[in-house]
Design an enzyme around this catalytic site. Structure first.
Site, PDB file in Angstrom:
ATOM      1  N   THR A   1       0.886  -1.125  -0.067  1.00  0.00           N
ATOM      2  CA  THR A   1      -0.043   0.062  -0.010  1.00  0.00           C
ATOM      3  C   THR A   1       1.012   1.292   0.116  1.00  0.00           C
ATOM      4  O   THR A   1       1.943   1.152   0.559  1.00  0.00           O
ATOM      5  CB  THR A   1      -1.160  -0.084   1.318  1.00  0.00           C
ATOM      6  OG1 THR A   1      -1.497   1.243   1.253  1.00  0.00           O
ATOM      7  CG2 THR A   1      -0.360  -0.481   2.566  1.00  0.00           C
TER       8      THR A   1
ATOM      9  N   GLU B   1      -5.236  -2.336   4.721  1.00  0.00           N
ATOM     10  CA  GLU B   1      -4.804  -3.037   5.760  1.00  0.00           C
ATOM     11  C   GLU B   1      -6.052  -3.807   6.434  1.00  0.00           C
ATOM     12  O   GLU B   1      -5.822  -4.519   7.334  1.00  0.00           O
ATOM     13  CB  GLU B   1      -4.565  -1.901   6.802  1.00  0.00           C
ATOM     14  CG  GLU B   1      -3.102  -1.213   6.807  1.00  0.00           C
ATOM     15  CD  GLU B   1      -3.329   0.027   5.650  1.00  0.00           C
ATOM     16  OE1 GLU B   1      -4.182  -0.035   4.994  1.00  0.00           O
ATOM     17  OE2 GLU B   1      -2.523   0.811   5.554  1.00  0.00           O
TER      18      GLU B   1
ATOM     19  N   LYS C   1      -7.752  22.950   8.240  1.00  0.00           N
ATOM     20  CA  LYS C   1      -8.130  23.888   9.602  1.00  0.00           C
ATOM     21  C   LYS C   1      -7.809  25.426   9.184  1.00  0.00           C
ATOM     22  O   LYS C   1      -6.559  25.519   8.572  1.00  0.00           O
ATOM     23  CB  LYS C   1      -7.088  23.549  10.654  1.00  0.00           C
ATOM     24  CG  LYS C   1      -7.366  24.066  11.977  1.00  0.00           C
ATOM     25  CD  LYS C   1      -6.590  23.614  13.050  1.00  0.00           C
ATOM     26  CE  LYS C   1      -7.458  23.950  14.308  1.00  0.00           C
ATOM     27  NZ  LYS C   1      -6.419  23.708  15.538  1.00  0.00           N
TER      28      LYS C   1
ATOM     29  N   TRP D   1     -12.284  23.547  11.908  1.00  0.00           N
ATOM     30  CA  TRP D   1     -12.060  22.324  11.046  1.00  0.00           C
ATOM     31  C   TRP D   1     -13.125  22.421  10.025  1.00  0.00           C
ATOM     32  O   TRP D   1     -14.352  22.603  10.203  1.00  0.00           O
ATOM     33  CB  TRP D   1     -12.299  21.433  11.893  1.00  0.00           C
ATOM     34  CG  TRP D   1     -11.096  21.062  12.852  1.00  0.00           C
ATOM     35  CD1 TRP D   1     -11.216  21.592  14.417  1.00  0.00           C
ATOM     36  CD2 TRP D   1      -9.851  20.845  13.012  1.00  0.00           C
ATOM     37  NE1 TRP D   1     -10.135  21.272  14.858  1.00  0.00           N
ATOM     38  CE2 TRP D   1      -9.059  20.880  14.155  1.00  0.00           C
ATOM     39  CE3 TRP D   1      -8.977  20.557  11.592  1.00  0.00           C
ATOM     40  CZ2 TRP D   1      -7.745  20.514  14.229  1.00  0.00           C
ATOM     41  CZ3 TRP D   1      -7.789  19.887  12.006  1.00  0.00           C
ATOM     42  CH2 TRP D   1      -7.175  20.032  13.281  1.00  0.00           C
TER      43      TRP D   1
HETATM   44  P1  AMP Z   1      -6.229   1.992   0.169  1.00  0.00           P
HETATM   45  O1  AMP Z   1      -5.737   1.346   1.498  1.00  0.00           O
HETATM   46  O2  AMP Z   1      -5.762   2.446  -0.670  1.00  0.00           O
HETATM   47  O3  AMP Z   1      -7.429   0.988  -0.208  1.00  0.00           O
HETATM   48  O4  AMP Z   1      -7.191   3.188   0.859  1.00  0.00           O
HETATM   49  C1  AMP Z   1      -8.116   3.225   2.088  1.00  0.00           C
HETATM   50  C2  AMP Z   1      -8.633   4.546   2.428  1.00  0.00           C
HETATM   51  O5  AMP Z   1      -9.673   5.072   1.342  1.00  0.00           O
HETATM   52  C3  AMP Z   1      -9.427   4.684   3.718  1.00  0.00           C
HETATM   53  O6  AMP Z   1      -8.423   4.765   4.726  1.00  0.00           O
HETATM   54  C4  AMP Z   1     -10.354   5.744   3.393  1.00  0.00           C
HETATM   55  O7  AMP Z   1      -9.700   7.061   3.528  1.00  0.00           O
HETATM   56  C5  AMP Z   1     -10.353   5.695   2.019  1.00  0.00           C
HETATM   57  N1  AMP Z   1     -11.783   5.184   1.610  1.00  0.00           N
HETATM   58  C6  AMP Z   1     -12.070   3.808   1.244  1.00  0.00           C
HETATM   59  N2  AMP Z   1     -13.326   3.668   1.204  1.00  0.00           N
HETATM   60  C7  AMP Z   1     -14.183   5.011   1.599  1.00  0.00           C
HETATM   61  C8  AMP Z   1     -15.554   5.478   1.676  1.00  0.00           C
HETATM   62  N3  AMP Z   1     -16.493   4.619   1.364  1.00  0.00           N
HETATM   63  N4  AMP Z   1     -15.685   6.568   2.069  1.00  0.00           N
HETATM   64  C9  AMP Z   1     -14.361   7.403   2.123  1.00  0.00           C
HETATM   65  N5  AMP Z   1     -13.303   7.017   2.227  1.00  0.00           N
HETATM   66  C10 AMP Z   1     -12.930   5.712   1.992  1.00  0.00           C
END
Ligand code: AMP
Length: 548
Positions: free
Chosen positions: A189, A336, A446, A451
């Site tokens: 990742t 993760e 911010k 916020w």
């Molecule tokens: P990744 O590890 O690249 O799959 O990214 C994960 C991140 O994507 C999460 O920690 C969130 O910040 C964002 N994410 C995934 N699904 C959503 C969702 N439905 N709404 C908002 N953010 C999301």
């Protein structure tokens, strides 16, 4: 630990480890004649899938790959990839799904870090492999996969072509039992700074995650269900979190599956219609691309259910999809977390609401799926009230979370502070257990001590009738410390201006949705928004480019 009663099992009892081979075996129980389809090229049923997985296991064995070895794959979404999803872990080896959209340097880093023993690659990625060949710490033999007639002449250590090797392999293989906690998959990742970090998942975790997906999409009376009579087509790359684990769940269910190969909008739409696809999942970018294609308006997409995840589903996009009859909902998770943590839930009363109220629910982050414990907590890890207002970080416990970052002790400790996995996402929870992510910790803006949620601003701007896509980030400001900055892609043939959008946002200031500091003082118009390797808005890059 509580001292509970544990009774000895008889010597003959079978402990039944939760292994990936059990998922594949289940595919033959109900509708084994359902097909697995590859573009307009090939189709075969589940008997054939099982046979090909046994052949592939023999191919791996003949190549000297055994338990504990790491097998790298560079491939588009295809049945070949599905076969590798099974055969590699089923012989006790580890499947490394390589993100081919990373830079060559990052691909090199991940392959060396994972200590890959062999690579299965689509011939399209040979130039990438060639460019890093000299720096790979071990010289990995290469198995080629291709749809083309001719194989390229190459100086890489080519050990064979996939179909050729399968043809000559035995279709008998007795998959052994082993510890269900053995690592099955591993991938990298790139969410944060520094080198990519590896997460990994065991057989037990993947089996339990598949079951939880089947329950959440199959059991509850809600929208966007996934049943045995559905036709499934993934629209997320299989290198990223096992395409959200859905290929495993779909195989266990024995549904008809369609694999689109390299993403080409025309091919995707063609398959969607000709194979009558009913269930998919993707990031907002892909849905946006399909929904805004002129063809989408001319065809019937009303049987299509789509789970959007990886990033928040903007209200404007949800509306455009619903107006085309697409049953669109939200799922949430991260690399993760295997990944699924939450999914939209809409009961009978919710489904009778008008479209705008439905959009509110469909764009929330969703309700934790079975077995998932999710909390929004304050800085002291104290759970926040479920009042639909108090915001804090989401922390999680489920049976399918990566137990650490591979060979990254410090980051692992940070990830698992206090015995919960820290997501870095900020959310509130309401009394119905709906989570709503308002931002990622590092993306919150911010300004003047207030916020502001970048996601909420994106959501509001996406409702403007001339806006096709939008991204909002915080940029440094001497006076206010940070100010929101918006990048907007206007809809084709439409004109708008910064003042127009600012005026549009004023109504949300007037009705108390946002405060007046939230209106971006600068809005730039662009033809495309920078995206990451998995198609999400690349806020890191937008901030960096703004600085320049
Ligand atoms: P990744 O590890 O690249 O799959 O990214 C994960 C991140 O994507 C999460 O920690 C969130 O910040 C964002 N994410 C995934 N699904 C959503 C969702 N439905 N709404 C908002 N953010 C999301």
């Amino acid at each position: 630990m509580l001292k509970t009663k544990i009774l000895p099992s008889t010597e003959e009892a079978y402990a039944y480890p939760l292994l990936i081979k059990r998922i594949l075996a289940d595919s033959l129980k109900y509708e084994p004649n359902n097909e697995i389809i590859y573009r307009d090229l090939t189709r075969y049923n589940y008997f054939e899938l099982n046979k090909r997985v046994r052949k592939l296991a023999n191919v791996l064995k003949n190549l000297g790959i055994g338990a504990g070895d790491v097998v790298a794959v560079l491939e588009y979404d295809s049945p070949r990839y599905l076969e590798l999803y099974f055969a590699v872990p089923m012989i006790g080896a580890v499947l490394h799904t390589v993100n081919y959209r990373l830079s060559p340097g990052q691909v090199l880093y991940t392959m060396n870090h994972a200590e890959d023993k062999i690579v299965f690659t689509n011939t399209d990625f040979l130039p990438l492999l060639k460019s890093i060949k000299e720096k790979l710490t071990v010289s990995v033999p290469c198995i080629l996969m291709t749809d083309k007639e001719e194989l390229p002449e190459d100086e890489l250590t080519i050990s064979g072509e996939y179909e050729e090797l399968l043809r000559s392999a035995s279709d008998q293989y007795d998959f052994p039992d082993f510890d269900e906690n053995s690592v099955a998959t591993l991938f990298y990742t790139t969410g944060t700074t520094g080198n990519p970090k590896a997460v990994y998942f065991s057989h037990r975790q993947l089996v339990l995650h598949s079951l939880a997906e089947m329950i959440v999409f199959g059991v509850y009376d809600s929208v966007a269900r996934f049943h045995s009579n559905d036709v499934y087509m993934p629209l997320t790359p299989m290198f990223h979190v096992h395409a959200w684990g859905v290929p495993y769940a779909a195989t266990m269910m024995g549904v008809k599956q369609v694999y689109p190969g390299r993403y080409e909008p025309e091919m995707l739409l063609r398959l969607l219609l000709s194979e009558k696809v009913t269930f998919s999942h993707c990031v907002p970018t892909i849905l946006h691309m399909l929904v805004s294609s002129p063809v989408a308006k001319a065809v019937d997409l009303s049987h299509w259910k789509v789970v959007i995840g990886g990033a928040a589903l903007p209200a404007g996009l949800a509306k455009a999809a619903l107006q085309l009859g697409i049953d669109v909902i939200t799922g949430y998770g991260m690399s993760e977390t295997c990944p699924v943590l939450t999914v939209t839930y809409m009961n009978e009363a919710d489904r009778k609401l008008d479209i705008d109220k439905q959009i509110e629910l469909r764009t929330k982050t969703g309700v934790p799926i079975p077995l998932a414990e999710l909390l929004a907590v304050d800085e002291n890890m104290k759970p926040l009230p479920k009042d639909g207002e108090s915001v804090g970080e989401i922390v999680a416990r489920t049976p399918w979370l990566t137990q650490s970052y591979y060979k990254e002790e410090e980051h692992s400790k940070e990830l698992w502070r206090g015995g919960y996995l820290h997501t870095g996402d900020v959310a509130y929870v309401d009394e119905r257990n709906f989570f709503k992510i308002t931002d990622r910790i590092k993306d919150v803006i911010k300004t003047g001590g207030e916020w502001i949620s970048s996601l909420e601003l994106e959501n509001l701007i996406s409702k403007h009738s001339s806006v096709s896509e939008v991204a909002v980030v915080g940029v440094p400001d001497l006076k206010w410390s940070e100010r929101p900055y918006a990048l907007v892609v206007p809809k084709e043939g439409e004109e708008t201006s910064a003042e127009d959008i600012q005026q549009f946002l004023q109504q949300f200031v007037d009705n108390g949705t946002i405060n007046k500091w939230a209106i971006p003082s600068r809005i730039d118009f662009v033809s495309a928004i920078p995206k990451t390797s998995v198609g999400k808005i690349d806020k890191k890059r937008i901030r960096a480019e703004y600085k320049e």
